[in-house]
Design a protein around this motif. Structure first.
Motif, mmCIF file in Angstrom:
data_model
loop_
_atom_site.group_PDB
_atom_site.id
_atom_site.type_symbol
_atom_site.label_atom_id
_atom_site.label_comp_id
_atom_site.label_asym_id
_atom_site.label_seq_id
_atom_site.Cartn_x
_atom_site.Cartn_y
_atom_site.Cartn_z
ATOM 1 N N TYR A 1 0.822 -1.211 0.000
ATOM 2 C CA TYR A 1 0.000 0.000 0.000
ATOM 3 C C TYR A 1 0.858 1.263 0.000
ATOM 4 O O TYR A 1 0.488 2.278 -0.581
ATOM 5 C CB TYR A 1 -0.960 -0.008 1.195
ATOM 6 N N CYS A 2 2.021 1.212 0.647
ATOM 7 C CA CYS A 2 2.890 2.392 0.708
ATOM 8 C C CYS A 2 3.845 2.433 -0.480
ATOM 9 O O CYS A 2 4.591 3.402 -0.639
ATOM 10 C CB CYS A 2 3.688 2.400 2.004
ATOM 11 N N CYS B 1 5.107 3.251 6.651
ATOM 12 C CA CYS B 1 4.960 1.835 6.326
ATOM 13 C C CYS B 1 4.711 1.087 7.625
ATOM 14 O O CYS B 1 5.403 1.349 8.609
ATOM 15 C CB CYS B 1 6.227 1.301 5.651
ATOM 16 N N ARG B 2 3.761 0.190 7.649
ATOM 17 C CA ARG B 2 3.477 -0.566 8.868
ATOM 18 C C ARG B 2 3.918 -2.010 8.779
ATOM 19 O O ARG B 2 3.799 -2.749 9.740
ATOM 20 C CB ARG B 2 1.965 -0.529 9.171
ATOM 21 N N CYS B 3 4.378 -2.418 7.596
ATOM 22 C CA CYS B 3 4.694 -3.830 7.392
ATOM 23 C C CYS B 3 6.187 -4.151 7.484
ATOM 24 O O CYS B 3 6.548 -5.159 8.057
ATOM 25 C CB CYS B 3 4.209 -4.295 6.035
ATOM 26 N N THR B 4 7.030 -3.335 6.859
ATOM 27 C CA THR B 4 8.421 -3.758 6.661
ATOM 28 C C THR B 4 9.377 -3.342 7.754
ATOM 29 O O THR B 4 10.480 -3.873 7.835
ATOM 30 C CB THR B 4 8.999 -3.189 5.351
ATOM 31 N N ALA C 1 -3.119 0.591 12.988
ATOM 32 C CA ALA C 1 -3.048 1.534 11.873
ATOM 33 C C ALA C 1 -2.415 0.980 10.601
ATOM 34 O O ALA C 1 -1.377 1.468 10.149
ATOM 35 C CB ALA C 1 -2.314 2.813 12.311
ATOM 36 N N PRO C 2 -3.008 -0.054 9.980
ATOM 37 C CA PRO C 2 -2.524 -0.444 8.656
ATOM 38 C C PRO C 2 -2.690 0.729 7.697
ATOM 39 O O PRO C 2 -3.565 1.573 7.899
ATOM 40 C CB PRO C 2 -3.443 -1.599 8.259
ATOM 41 N N GLY D 1 -4.241 -4.154 2.261
ATOM 42 C CA GLY D 1 -3.116 -3.281 2.607
ATOM 43 C C GLY D 1 -2.779 -3.331 4.083
ATOM 44 O O GLY D 1 -2.768 -2.306 4.757
ATOM 45 N N GLY D 2 -2.523 -4.547 4.576
ATOM 46 C CA GLY D 2 -2.204 -4.694 5.996
ATOM 47 C C GLY D 2 -3.466 -4.809 6.832
ATOM 48 O O GLY D 2 -4.473 -4.186 6.534
#
Lengths: 148, 261, 791
Positions: free
Chosen positions: A98-99, A131-134, C196-197, C249-250
């Motif tokens: 998404y980012c 970014c919340r994933c990486t 907060a994804p 998206g998360g």
């Protein structure tokens, strides 16, 4: 309104209440830029307008009349991926993706301005993109690998 | 999408802009959009006309007589890239280089927009006060110039009258040295408190705190004890007590940076 | 040759789709005639709804419909509870998709507007008049449990949603405390947070009158359970409902089924007879809460640092009730308390309390963060009291590798582990003695450094009896005559890469190239019934199921290949590199594609020994889940127990309270690793979220129950310039209970990182006599602790 989108002259009916990111997605069909906050904080909407990176949720669509806009869809060269895009893939620099669009534009802007950025400069350049994933490390690595 | 309908104007110069502002019932001036556009989007701001300054020619940075004229719509990126600003207004240059939000924000946020927003949670008002900036304002009845502290009448309030438009900031060329410190809760945070110190020949001439109260607080430069801060600022990111507690240490650090060279 | 694929850091198989903007998220779905929905939300925290006047809104340009809570009652049943707490003595509340009669938190949806454009819908929503009569409110869990507290659900007579006691008995606790060298007690508070994804939710629903089918593109982790609950509430058969989860998206738990908006959107689509899109605004996406607890603890320990007994009361501030299972985090946090340590006496009383805040939403790592925070805080308190080094305290308390399976007092049965191994790895990578020396040197220079440890153990892959949250999952694998395969899974991916990892597993089993395996997830019509992505289960259950199904097909391929190659008795067929060959005789081989083609076109000649299809649907059910109570009456509902050890180095500015994280080291063990790049990605992402939570990510309410956190300027997330590089070490202790030995990495990093940073800050403050007993270690909180200590 009319604008040049990824090298192509385009025109579409745009509601004057639209933000640029909404116009790009819903009127011009370019879904690369994403909406994550609408307050200019997350950076997912980052695109290029007249050569400069812009958080497109902070721009009125009508303010981009006649502009030259580049979105994610226009980043690859001739159907292949750019070195930066390939580096993001190889370094696992995106998970949910998404980012990704915003990060690519922030990274591209950095690499235009600075030849051999330090890690601190890389982190600062993407500090406008959440970014919340990486955990950011793989993104830094991807950018570093292209810069060197 | 913005919930309300509005007329959109992009005037070609300050005079044209002023005419539109004067005629409109509830106009809103748009520079970089970093605060204005989200306010339009949430419905917090419902103007009848949005006056976009993107083609009004107010973004230039030019040398004057012992001064630098910075156009109201000059962006942080313009300031960072300007040799004139780097050499003659190094405090302003340093401030611009520390603006967070990434380079997109640096290219979109404007010095005039930030000043008129008059938020305590901003670097700009206090730095402009420390630099002795004078605001140039255009209006239907002609223009006027006033020192920035006179323009900032309260948090999120300016002394601009109906139909008036900030066009430029006139800053005396900096002499001597400066020290600037900014306290934030990480890169996502707006400024909690700032301190700007200016010194000439090792003597402090100005010390201005930002963020600790509703408007910039100018301290007696050599005030060893902290002057009392009236109405310390309180917001979502830090309580008033915190700002009061850090004001002294930040002032001391800015002093040390200015005098230390 | 094929096995090499497992353990390889293969890149995302569909990465090019993302990179070129061809990856479709729910927000990218556009349907002809699509309308836009905006929700009207309560601006008061607790009130009776006296009336809703939508007349002005209905008359506004572009408005297609306005629906209030009362009007929605005949259109849809109450939202089914995703995990019902009543079997364990808890309370349920009826949750309508739009509020009826009362509102209990700011942001609760009371009406919906549908219009031709988003702008028209937003404008009309602003014009809906909601007449509210405020009621007394309560915004603190302890206050909500007081006798005279305002009640959110008066029929309950209490604000306690659910609670209980688990672990050792009171007698066992007293017996352990009495002779102990040391007894300490404390109160530890953790703040409200939201994962907060980057993608908020978007749902697009379309009702087809002709076919009588509802199609919904939903930002959901669980398309099948969502289909089941939608069908039930909308009074449709499941065959009439099609849920498609596009790229997500998360999630971090926030997109699990049980949300009101999942139901509002289909109702609106049916009402207006046109597709309806709803996009969740960021301020609303931040509302679901988690993590806010008060833990009152007592610890008894020996002079050598061994923890003898832990007695905890954990109270969770849940907010108003929802149909989701956020409440389960209070239960799971209690179950996880004390795990990993050789702790024979551990008692946890827990309750989950209703207040006038937005409801808890299941959030990574699902309550285990509270258990980690507490245990690691206690370990450091033990170190401080006894003078034993904090690392040594952990070492003396860890369960040893030969202690497994280990039944904890709360009923969880730990599968396997080498906790000390991760301690050694983490300390080694960090250079622990050098860090300690650096800390002393810095102190002499007037700089204040702190070192903190954080051990995290997260039970994963849950099975909740009676809920559509099950510990098994199903996959279908099919091979076509061309020799290409497709996998259809019941599990989904929020972006983690489990889809690519499952492709790796299947390609390895079938002996074909990665590029010849396609995977489909998230489509309730096409995929076998599964439970989606939750509890780090996708590889553990979904991957294992896909392996079983692939093995069935591989067995058939070997049989047919054997016939084609005239294999003799005892000669084995090996699949790899696209070939079926006689083991040890490379000259006798046949392409797998030819074998597959033969099944379908030469079935009467070459495929007589098999059913001539290349399709299998299999379910993997882990063996170590037990729904019969143990001697304490506990169930064992988790399959795997991954763990990690964190070391944090911070600097604290004692004049401003600002904390800078200088280094962060993690030694992580999640058993067998299918794709190390993806697992590392999970650990890093979770750790940065945990660091961010230790320093900020504070969701705040004012004293009227109005959120002060409304976006990313007032809810602070960590950015790249805020965190150090995460230094990772890996250890592999396979799970004995899963097919491939994987334990799951989806919740890794958060708990250990948050605890380690908090411990590091307290280490830095120790000689000032200051300590934080509450998160976050934000600058204002740290400075307040320093100034308090000075007085």
């Amino acid at each position: 309104m009319e604008l040049r989108l990824n090298g192509e002259q385009r025109s579409a009916d745009v509601d004057p209440r639209m933000l640029l990111v909404e116009a790009l997605r819903d009127a011009f069909g370019a879904h690369g830029p994403k909406i994550g906050c609408l307050t200019g904080d997350c950076g997912a909407c980052t695109v290029r307008v007249d050569g400069a990176i812009v958080k497109s949720c902070l721009k009125l669509a009508v303010a981009a009349e006649g502009a030259d806009v580049q979105t994610l869809e226009g980043l690859a060269d001739d159907g292949g991926l750019s070195a930066l895009q390939q580096a993001f893939w190889d370094s696992h620099a995106f998970q949910c993706g998404y980012c990704l669009s915003g990060m690519l534009f922030a990274a591209g802007d950095l690499l235009e301005r600075v030849d051999s950025p330090t890690d601190a400069e890389i982190r600062e350049a993407i500090s406008g993109n959440l970014c919340r994933c990486t955990g950011y490390d793989p993104i830094v690595e991807a950018i570093r690998s292209v810069a060197s | 999408m913005i919930p309300t309908r509005f007329a959109y104007e992009a005037p070609g110069g300050a005079e044209e802009a002023v005419a539109i502002l004067d005629a409109a019932a509830e106009p809103r001036v748009l520079a970089g959009g970093t605060w204005v556009v989200p306010e339009l989007g949430s419905g917090a701001s419902r103007p009848d006309v949005v006056v976009d300054l993107r083609r009004a020619g107010l973004g230039t940075i030019a040398a004057g007589e012992g001064t630098v004229m910075v156009g109201a719509t000059a962006t942080y990126a313009d300031l960072i890239g300007s040799a004139l600003v780097r050499e003659r207004l190094p405090l302003l240059h340093e401030m611009a280089g520390g603006i967070t939000g990434g380079w997109a924000i640096r290219g979109q946020g404007t010095i005039g927009g930030s000043l008129i927003a008059a938020r305590p949670q901003s670097d700009v008002p206090a730095v402009l006060v420390a630099l002795g900036a004078v605001a140039h304002v255009a209006g239907a009845d002609g223009g006027r110039a006033l020192p920035v502290p006179d323009l900032l009448t309260g948090p999120m309030q300016t002394g601009l009258a109906r139909g008036e438009l900030l066009t430029a900031l006139e800053l005396p060329v900096q002499i001597g040295t400066h020290g600037y410190v900014k306290l934030k809760r990480g890169a996502s945070s707006w400024p909690i408190a700032t301190a700007a110190a200016v010194a000439v020949d090792g003597v402090l001439t100005r010390l201005v705190l930002g963020g600790v109260a509703g408007t910039p607080v100018e301290l007696e430069p050599e005030d060893a004890t902290m002057a009392e801060i009236h109405d310390p600022w309180d917001d979502e990111l830090a309580p008033a007590a915190y700002r009061v507690a850090v004001a002294g240490p930040l002032a001391a650090r800015a002093r040390r940076k200015a005098i230390g060279g | 040759m094929g096995r090499r694929l497992v353990g390889d850091p293969v890149v995302k198989h569909d990465g090019d789709e993302y990179l070129t903007g061809r990856a479709t998220f729910a927000g990218d779905v556009v349907l002809p005639g699509m309308t836009h929905a905006v929700l009207v939300r309560s601006t008061v925290a607790h009130a009776r709804i006296l009336g809703i006047d939508a007349s002005a809104a209905r008359a506004m340009p572009g408005v297609v419909a306005v629906l209030t809570g009362d009007e929605a009652i005949p259109l849809v049943e109450p939202v089914p509870s995703s995990v019902d707490p009543t079997p364990i003595g808890g309370h349920l509340a009826e949750i309508r998709c739009l509020a009826v009669d009362r509102v209990r938190h700011v942001g609760e949806p009371v009406a919906a507007v549908v219009a031709e454009t988003q702008g028209d819908a937003l404008a009309a929503a602003l014009a809906v008049r909601v007449d509210l009569e405020p009621l007394p409110l309560v915004l603190d869990a302890d206050e909500a449990m007081a006798a005279d507290a305002p009640l959110l659900y008066p029929e309950w007579g209490t604000n306690r949603i659910v609670g209980g006691e688990m672990g050792s008995s009171a007698e066992e606790v007293d017996a352990a405390f009495a002779p102990a060298d040391h007894v300490l007690e404390g109160v530890l508070r953790s703040h409200r947070g939201n994962a907060a994804p980057m993608e908020t939710r978007t749902h697009v629903a379309s009702w087809d009158e002709t076919t009588g089918r509802l199609t919904m593109w939903a930002t959901t982790q669980n398309p099948h359970p969502l289909r089941s609950t939608l069908a039930s509430a909308l009074r449709l058969s499941e065959a009439q409902v099609h849920v498609i989860a596009p790229k997500i998206g998360g999630s971090f738990g926030l997109k699990m089924f049980g949300n009101r908006e999942d139901f509002i959107v289909p109702v609106l689509a049916r009402l207006v007879g046109r597709p309806v899109r709803w996009h969740e605004e960021r301020a609303a996406a931040l509302l679901p809460g988690a993590r806010e607890q008060v833990q009152r603890w007592r610890a008894a320990f020996a002079a050598d640092g061994r923890l003898l007994a832990l007695d905890v009361h954990a109270r969770s501030d849940h907010g108003a009730v929802s149909a989701g299972h956020g409440w389960g985090m209070g239960l799971v946090g209690a179950q996880t308390t004390g795990t990993g340590y050789a702790l024979e006496v551990c008692r946890v009383a827990w309750d989950v309390v209703a207040t006038n805040k937005a409801p808890w939403g299941g959030t990574k790592p699902y309550g285990k963060d509270g258990a980690t925070l507490l245990a690691e805080h206690v370990m450091d308190r033990i170190a401080e009291t006894t003078g034993v080094d904090p690392a040594e305290v952990r070492r003396r308390n860890f369960l040893q590798p030969d202690a497994f399976p280990h039944l904890h007092t709360t009923g969880l049965e730990l599968d396997s582990g080498d906790y000390e191994g991760t301690l050694d790895l983490a300390l080694g990578r960090a250079g622990y003695p050098e860090l300690q020396a650096e800390r002393e040197r810095a102190r002499a220079e007037g700089r204040r450094l702190g070192i903190g440890l954080g051990f995290e153990l997260t039970p994963e892959s849950a099975d909740v009896p009676g809920a559509l949250v099950s510990g098994f999952d199903t996959a279908t694998v099919r091979m076509s005559p061309s020799g290409q395969a497709i996998v259809l899974t019941g599990v989904t991916s929020p972006g983690t890469g489990n889809d690519t990892a499952i492709v790796q597993l299947v390609a390895a089993e079938l002996g074909i190239a990665l590029a010849d395996v396609e995977i489909v997830q998230g489509d309730s019509d096409r995929c076998p019934y599964g439970f989606g992505n939750i509890s780090s289960r996708s590889i553990v259950t979904g991957g294992s199921a896909a392996v079983l199904a692939a093995r069935d097909i591989a067995a058939k391929l070997r049989t047919v290949a054997g016939a084609m190659l005239h294999a003799e008795e005892g000669e084995e067929i090996v699949l790899g590199g696209g070939m079926a060959e006689i083991a040890g005789d490379g000259d006798r081989h046949v392409p797998i594609a030819v074998v597959a083609g033969a099944v379908f076109s030469l079935g009467y000649i070459l495929a007589l020994d098999i059913e001539p299809n290349l399709e299998s649907t299999r379910t993997f059910r882990p063996p170590n889940i037990r729904h019969t109570p143990d001697h304490r009456g506990n169930l064992q509902v988790y399959t795997t127990y991954p763990f990690s050890m964190h070391v944090s180095l911070v600097e604290v500015d004692d004049e401003t309270g600002v904390v800078t994280t200088l280094r962060h080291v993690i030694a992580h063990d999640c058993g067998t690793v299918v794709n190390p790049a993806f697992v590392d990605g999970q650990v890093r992402g979770g750790a940065v979220m945990g660091i961010g939570s230790a320093l900020g990510e504070e969701f705040a309410y004012d004293d009227r129950g109005v959120p002060r956190s409304v976006g990313f300027k007032t809810y602070l997330l960590a950015r790249a310039s805020d965190v150090p590089p995460i230094e990772l070490e890996r250890q592999v202790t396979p799970s004995p209970s899963t097919l491939i030995g994987a334990k799951g990495a989806g919740e890794a990093g958060f708990g250990g990182a948050q605890a380690a940073v908090m411990n590091a800050v307290n280490d830095a403050l120790r000689d000032l006599g200051a300590r934080l007993d509450a998160t976050p270690a934000s600058a204002p909180n740290v400075l307040a602790a320093i100034l308090d200590a000075r007085r």
